[in-house]
Design a protein around this motif. Structure first.
Motif, PDB file in Angstrom:
ATOM      1  N   LEU A 109       0.831  -1.202   0.000  1.00 34.03           N
ATOM      2  CA  LEU A 109       0.000   0.000   0.000  1.00 34.03           C
ATOM      3  C   LEU A 109       0.867   1.255   0.000  1.00 34.03           C
ATOM      4  O   LEU A 109       0.643   2.180  -0.778  1.00 34.03           O
ATOM      5  N   MET A 110       1.878   1.283   0.856  1.00 35.65           N
ATOM      6  CA  MET A 110       2.730   2.470   0.964  1.00 35.65           C
ATOM      7  C   MET A 110       3.615   2.665  -0.266  1.00 35.65           C
ATOM      8  O   MET A 110       3.873   3.796  -0.666  1.00 35.65           O
ATOM      9  N   GLU A 111       4.074   1.588  -0.846  1.00 35.69           N
ATOM     10  CA  GLU A 111       5.002   1.688  -1.980  1.00 35.69           C
ATOM     11  C   GLU A 111       4.306   1.875  -3.324  1.00 35.69           C
ATOM     12  O   GLU A 111       4.781   2.620  -4.168  1.00 35.69           O
ATOM     13  N   LYS A 112       3.156   1.187  -3.504  1.00 36.17           N
ATOM     14  CA  LYS A 112       2.546   1.160  -4.836  1.00 36.17           C
ATOM     15  C   LYS A 112       1.100   1.618  -4.876  1.00 36.17           C
ATOM     16  O   LYS A 112       0.521   1.729  -5.945  1.00 36.17           O
ATOM     17  N   GLY A 113       0.491   1.834  -3.719  1.00 34.39           N
ATOM     18  CA  GLY A 113      -0.892   2.276  -3.677  1.00 34.39           C
ATOM     19  C   GLY A 113      -1.863   1.123  -3.541  1.00 34.39           C
ATOM     20  O   GLY A 113      -1.516  -0.044  -3.702  1.00 34.39           O
ATOM     21  N   ILE A 114      -3.105   1.468  -3.270  1.00 34.93           N
ATOM     22  CA  ILE A 114      -4.140   0.466  -2.995  1.00 34.93           C
ATOM     23  C   ILE A 114      -4.413  -0.413  -4.210  1.00 34.93           C
ATOM     24  O   ILE A 114      -4.773  -1.584  -4.066  1.00 34.93           O
ATOM     25  N   GLU A 115      -4.205   0.126  -5.408  1.00 30.48           N
ATOM     26  CA  GLU A 115      -4.456  -0.654  -6.623  1.00 30.48           C
ATOM     27  C   GLU A 115      -3.558  -1.890  -6.682  1.00 30.48           C
ATOM     28  O   GLU A 115      -3.913  -2.885  -7.315  1.00 30.48           O
ATOM     29  N   ALA A 116      -2.394  -1.831  -6.037  1.00 31.69           N
ATOM     30  CA  ALA A 116      -1.448  -2.947  -6.061  1.00 31.69           C
ATOM     31  C   ALA A 116      -1.711  -3.972  -4.966  1.00 31.69           C
ATOM     32  O   ALA A 116      -1.091  -5.037  -4.968  1.00 31.69           O
ATOM     33  N   VAL A 117      -2.593  -3.662  -4.044  1.00 31.12           N
ATOM     34  CA  VAL A 117      -2.892  -4.613  -2.969  1.00 31.12           C
ATOM     35  C   VAL A 117      -3.859  -5.653  -3.535  1.00 31.12           C
ATOM     36  O   VAL A 117      -5.075  -5.450  -3.562  1.00 31.12           O
ATOM     37  N   LYS A 118      -3.298  -6.733  -4.002  1.00 29.49           N
ATOM     38  CA  LYS A 118      -4.045  -7.836  -4.633  1.00 29.49           C
ATOM     39  C   LYS A 118      -3.575  -9.145  -4.028  1.00 29.49           C
ATOM     40  O   LYS A 118      -2.427  -9.264  -3.584  1.00 29.49           O
ATOM     41  N   VAL A 119      -4.438 -10.124  -4.036  1.00 32.68           N
ATOM     42  CA  VAL A 119      -4.104 -11.427  -3.471  1.00 32.68           C
ATOM     43  C   VAL A 119      -2.880 -12.005  -4.165  1.00 32.68           C
ATOM     44  O   VAL A 119      -1.942 -12.478  -3.505  1.00 32.68           O
ATOM     45  N   ASP A 120      -2.849 -11.974  -5.493  1.00 31.87           N
ATOM     46  CA  ASP A 120      -1.715 -12.536  -6.236  1.00 31.87           C
ATOM     47  C   ASP A 120      -0.407 -11.828  -5.890  1.00 31.87           C
ATOM     48  O   ASP A 120       0.626 -12.474  -5.719  1.00 31.87           O
ATOM     49  N   VAL A 121      -0.439 -10.515  -5.802  1.00 30.36           N
ATOM     50  CA  VAL A 121       0.759  -9.738  -5.494  1.00 30.36           C
ATOM     51  C   VAL A 121       1.261 -10.077  -4.094  1.00 30.36           C
ATOM     52  O   VAL A 121       2.460 -10.284  -3.878  1.00 30.36           O
ATOM     53  N   LEU A 122       0.336 -10.151  -3.141  1.00 26.26           N
ATOM     54  CA  LEU A 122       0.718 -10.500  -1.772  1.00 26.26           C
ATOM     55  C   LEU A 122       1.282 -11.912  -1.688  1.00 26.26           C
ATOM     56  O   LEU A 122       2.316 -12.142  -1.052  1.00 26.26           O
ATOM     57  N   ALA A 123       0.602 -12.842  -2.309  1.00 26.53           N
ATOM     58  CA  ALA A 123       1.064 -14.232  -2.277  1.00 26.53           C
ATOM     59  C   ALA A 123       2.464 -14.335  -2.870  1.00 26.53           C
ATOM     60  O   ALA A 123       3.345 -15.000  -2.299  1.00 26.53           O
ATOM     61  N   LYS A 124       2.680 -13.663  -3.977  1.00 23.39           N
ATOM     62  CA  LYS A 124       3.997 -13.698  -4.625  1.00 23.39           C
ATOM     63  C   LYS A 124       5.061 -13.060  -3.735  1.00 23.39           C
ATOM     64  O   LYS A 124       6.152 -13.605  -3.571  1.00 23.39           O
ATOM     65  N   SER A 125       4.766 -11.897  -3.163  1.00 28.04           N
ATOM     66  CA  SER A 125       5.763 -11.216  -2.331  1.00 28.04           C
ATOM     67  C   SER A 125       6.102 -12.013  -1.075  1.00 28.04           C
ATOM     68  O   SER A 125       7.220 -11.945  -0.579  1.00 28.04           O
ATOM     69  N   LEU A 126       5.136 -12.766  -0.574  1.00 31.46           N
ATOM     70  CA  LEU A 126       5.360 -13.575   0.629  1.00 31.46           C
ATOM     71  C   LEU A 126       5.800 -15.007   0.307  1.00 31.46           C
ATOM     72  O   LEU A 126       6.062 -15.796   1.212  1.00 31.46           O
ATOM     73  N   LYS A 127       5.821 -15.315  -0.998  1.00 31.44           N
ATOM     74  CA  LYS A 127       6.181 -16.661  -1.463  1.00 31.44           C
ATOM     75  C   LYS A 127       5.271 -17.716  -0.833  1.00 31.44           C
ATOM     76  O   LYS A 127       5.727 -18.707  -0.277  1.00 31.44           O
TER      77      LYS A 127
END
Length: 174
Positions: free
Chosen positions: A8-26
């Motif tokens: 949220l802080m780096e890319k905004g709310i538009e980037a807060v997605k399940v796929d993005v989170l899952a990928k970032s957390l592996k």
């Protein structure tokens, strides 16, 4: 939650997605759903987390330390000066296009202003003076979100301490 806040802080709310989170957390998408029912559930949790860490925790810290109302106010100012405002800015940008986030901002603004006003009342300000002084402090802090704040934390601390001096060592009219 921390990963969602960072996105949220780096890319905004538009980037807060399940796929993005899952990928970032592996992790798998299924692992995400173990913690949250859906993306909407995560977004609601983000709002609650922001309120908890950027408002309630600060107030609780000030209350636990105690001291005179003026000392408490100074401590609150110092907490505010140490915050880099990244999360505050991200939340306010999100609130431009999201009713739930906007309502959260309104609740937090009200809670923060009331807390500031209460401290000024305890110092000895009249109701009108306390309201105005709370608004001045809050406007300075939110101004840092919109315009460039002082570059270093020590500069922010110095400004907040000077603001405290100005607003608490002035003759009060009752």
């Amino acid at each position: 939650m921390q990963a969602a806040l960072e996105i949220l802080m780096e890319k905004g709310i538009e980037a807060v997605k399940v796929d993005v989170l899952a990928k970032s957390l592996k992790i798998t998408r299924g692992s995400f759903y173990w913690h949250f029912k859906n993306l909407d559930d995560l977004l609601a949790a983000i709002i609650q987390e922001w309120q908890a860490i950027d408002t309630e925790a600060a107030i609780q810290q000030v209350e636990q330390i105690g001291g005179t109302p003026s000392q408490q106010l100074l401590h609150l100012f110092e907490i505010a000066a140490k915050d880099d405002d990244r999360l505050e800015k991200a939340m306010r940008i999100w609130a431009i296009h999201d009713l739930r986030a906007m309502q959260s901002i309104e609740r937090v603004d009200k809670q923060r202003l009331e807390y500031l006003q209460n401290l000024f009342l305890q110092i000895g300000c009249s109701q009108t003076d306390a309201e105005l002084r709370a608004q001045i402090v809050y406007s300075v802090k939110l101004g840092w979100v919109v315009i460039a704040p002082p570059r270093t934390q020590s500069e922010r601390l110095a400004q907040m301490r000077l603001l405290h001096e100005i607003l608490t060592h002035t003759n009060f009219k009752n």
